[in-house]
Design a protein around this motif. Structure first.
Motif, PDB file in Angstrom:
ATOM      1  N   TYR A  43       0.838  -1.214   0.000  1.00 15.72           N
ATOM      2  CA  TYR A  43       0.000   0.000   0.000  1.00 15.72           C
ATOM      3  C   TYR A  43       0.867   1.256   0.000  1.00 15.72           C
ATOM      4  O   TYR A  43       0.513   2.256  -0.639  1.00 15.72           O
ATOM      5  N   SER A  44       1.998   1.229   0.694  1.00 15.07           N
ATOM      6  CA  SER A  44       2.907   2.383   0.701  1.00 15.07           C
ATOM      7  C   SER A  44       3.483   2.626  -0.685  1.00 15.07           C
ATOM      8  O   SER A  44       3.588   3.778  -1.127  1.00 15.07           O
ATOM      9  N   ILE A  45       3.862   1.551  -1.375  1.00 12.49           N
ATOM     10  CA  ILE A  45       4.363   1.700  -2.738  1.00 12.49           C
ATOM     11  C   ILE A  45       3.273   2.273  -3.640  1.00 12.49           C
ATOM     12  O   ILE A  45       3.538   3.146  -4.483  1.00 12.49           O
ATOM     13  N   PHE A  46       2.044   1.806  -3.454  1.00 12.56           N
ATOM     14  CA  PHE A  46       0.913   2.324  -4.235  1.00 12.56           C
ATOM     15  C   PHE A  46       0.716   3.815  -3.978  1.00 12.56           C
ATOM     16  O   PHE A  46       0.570   4.616  -4.906  1.00 12.56           O
ATOM     17  N   LEU A  47       0.737   4.224  -2.694  1.00 10.46           N
ATOM     18  CA  LEU A  47       0.508   5.630  -2.350  1.00 10.46           C
ATOM     19  C   LEU A  47       1.606   6.540  -2.873  1.00 10.46           C
ATOM     20  O   LEU A  47       1.366   7.727  -3.121  1.00 10.46           O
ATOM     21  N   SER A  48       2.825   5.998  -3.042  1.00  7.95           N
ATOM     22  CA  SER A  48       3.943   6.840  -3.463  1.00  7.95           C
ATOM     23  C   SER A  48       3.775   7.404  -4.867  1.00  7.95           C
ATOM     24  O   SER A  48       4.473   8.344  -5.243  1.00  7.95           O
ATOM     25  N   PHE A  49       2.843   6.856  -5.638  1.00  4.57           N
ATOM     26  CA  PHE A  49       2.599   7.348  -6.996  1.00  4.57           C
ATOM     27  C   PHE A  49       1.361   8.251  -7.072  1.00  4.57           C
ATOM     28  O   PHE A  49       0.933   8.607  -8.165  1.00  4.57           O
ATOM     29  N   PHE A  50       0.838   8.635  -5.898  1.00  6.86           N
ATOM     30  CA  PHE A  50      -0.391   9.433  -5.876  1.00  6.86           C
ATOM     31  C   PHE A  50      -0.253  10.625  -4.939  1.00  6.86           C
ATOM     32  O   PHE A  50       0.559  10.617  -4.009  1.00  6.86           O
ATOM     33  N   LYS A  51      -1.050  11.639  -5.188  1.00  5.94           N
ATOM     34  CA  LYS A  51      -1.268  12.723  -4.237  1.00  5.94           C
ATOM     35  C   LYS A  51      -2.596  12.420  -3.554  1.00  5.94           C
ATOM     36  O   LYS A  51      -3.645  12.376  -4.192  1.00  5.94           O
ATOM     37  N   VAL A  52      -2.524  12.194  -2.246  1.00  6.07           N
ATOM     38  CA  VAL A  52      -3.690  11.741  -1.503  1.00  6.07           C
ATOM     39  C   VAL A  52      -4.318  12.924  -0.772  1.00  6.07           C
ATOM     40  O   VAL A  52      -3.651  13.621  -0.004  1.00  6.07           O
ATOM     41  N   LYS A  53      -5.605  13.137  -1.007  1.00  4.87           N
ATOM     42  CA  LYS A  53      -6.360  14.186  -0.324  1.00  4.87           C
ATOM     43  C   LYS A  53      -7.281  13.535   0.699  1.00  4.87           C
ATOM     44  O   LYS A  53      -8.056  12.639   0.363  1.00  4.87           O
ATOM     45  N   LEU A  54      -7.192  13.975   1.943  1.00  5.99           N
ATOM     46  CA  LEU A  54      -7.975  13.378   3.017  1.00  5.99           C
ATOM     47  C   LEU A  54      -9.224  14.170   3.351  1.00  5.99           C
ATOM     48  O   LEU A  54     -10.226  13.615   3.778  1.00  5.99           O
ATOM     49  N   LEU A  55      -9.160  15.487   3.206  1.00  7.74           N
ATOM     50  CA  LEU A  55     -10.306  16.332   3.561  1.00  7.74           C
ATOM     51  C   LEU A  55     -11.392  16.237   2.499  1.00  7.74           C
ATOM     52  O   LEU A  55     -11.112  16.242   1.299  1.00  7.74           O
ATOM     53  N   GLY A  56     -12.648  16.138   2.961  1.00 15.39           N
ATOM     54  CA  GLY A  56     -13.768  16.052   2.035  1.00 15.39           C
ATOM     55  C   GLY A  56     -13.835  14.723   1.312  1.00 15.39           C
ATOM     56  O   GLY A  56     -14.289  14.657   0.169  1.00 15.39           O
TER      57      GLY A  56
END
Length: 295
Positions: free
Chosen positions: A33-46
């Protein structure tokens, strides 16, 4: 229905199934999952939102000044702490294995720091280096003015190094002590007959026989020091100060992941890079140690 061999194989898999589930759930899945997230900009709000950015997070690391500072602090910490704690642990283990008086008592005393939590040790050292702590009282007794050790960028990381060496040496010393029991006594007796000194026996018998253990100690030391977090966090209150002197890679990852919004993807990319660096460093350490053992 099943042969005896098949039943044994099924029973074997059933026995290791809980371990497989735990490793997959708490090790492999988070890594993936960390490797997956490293290729994205993750927005948590909303609501959680993933915006694919490709290699942008990895390219940002190259231009991030704080990342460069954290990497340099971590490398300096690893280069100083790992060889120092390894040499001290080996020397202490050899001394305690030489048959000196009260060696069992010394073993207990030396091992006590390992039984104390790193957080408690950090608080103790913070008191020792505080304005009213032991260090300032000692230099005051010598006639020098008190010094703000924890507020001095030149001293803060060195204090963490001293504390880590002091707390980890007993653990590696115990490993060396166990390994020393397997060295044949006949080798030392033959060396004594030939007139070898204690230093010569240490260099030409003890050290070569402990090559595999030294390899293990170096690898564990490299992995542990690259992951420095709790001491740096407590010393600086999570800021990495003073002046980023105690900022490490893991502490910076924590700051980006949990203190700065929408940078979890960037923090994940830093974690992946750190894992690659640790892997390369351990491979190099094993290769060097293996080549030395051939001579």
């Amino acid at each position: 229905m099943f042969s005896l061999k098949q039943k044994e194989e099924i029973n074997g898999y059933l026995f290791i199934l809980p371990a497989i589930v735990v490793i997959f759930t708490f090790v492999l899945l988070p890594i993936g999952y960390s490797i997956f997230l490293s290729f994205f900009k993750v927005k948590l709000l909303g609501g959680v939102q993933y915006d694919f950015t490709g290699l942008k997070n990895y390219l940002t690391i190259v231009t991030d000044e704080r990342a460069k500072i954290a990497l340099w602090n971590t490398l300096k910490y690893v280069i100083i702490v790992v060889p120092t704690q390894t040499m001290i642990a080996l020397i202490l283990a050899s001394i305690l294995n030489s048959g000196i008086k009260f060696q069992n008592g010394f073993r207990i005393i030396y091992f006590l720091p390992t039984l104390t939590s790193s957080a408690a040790l950090t608080l103790i050292f913070m008191w020792m280096f505080s304005l009213e702590g032991f260090m300032n009282q000692f230099i005051g007794w010598l006639g020098f003015a008190p010094k703000n050790w924890l507020g001095d960028p030149r001293v803060a990381l060195n204090a963490i190094m001293v504390m880590n060496i002091w707390s980890t040496v007993p653990y590696f010393m115990t490993i060396y002590l166990a390994a020393l029991q397997d060295i044949p006594r006949a080798q030392y007796e033959a060396a004594e007959i030939d007139g070898a000194s204690a230093i010569q026996k240490f260099l030409y018998i003890t050290v070569p026989n402990l090559k595999p253990i030294t390899n293990f100690v170096l690898i564990m030391g490299i992995i542990g020091t690259f992951q420095l977090f709790d001491q740096s966090y407590i010393f600086s209150g999570g800021s990495g100060g003073p002046s980023n002197a105690t900022l490490t890679v893991v502490l910076l990852i924590y700051q980006y992941a949990f203190r700065t919004m929408n940078t979890i993807g960037y923090a994940s990319s830093m974690a992946v890079v750190l894992a690659i660096i640790i892997m390369i460093a351990t491979i190099i350490a094993r290769k060097i140690n293996r080549e030395e053992s051939l001579y």
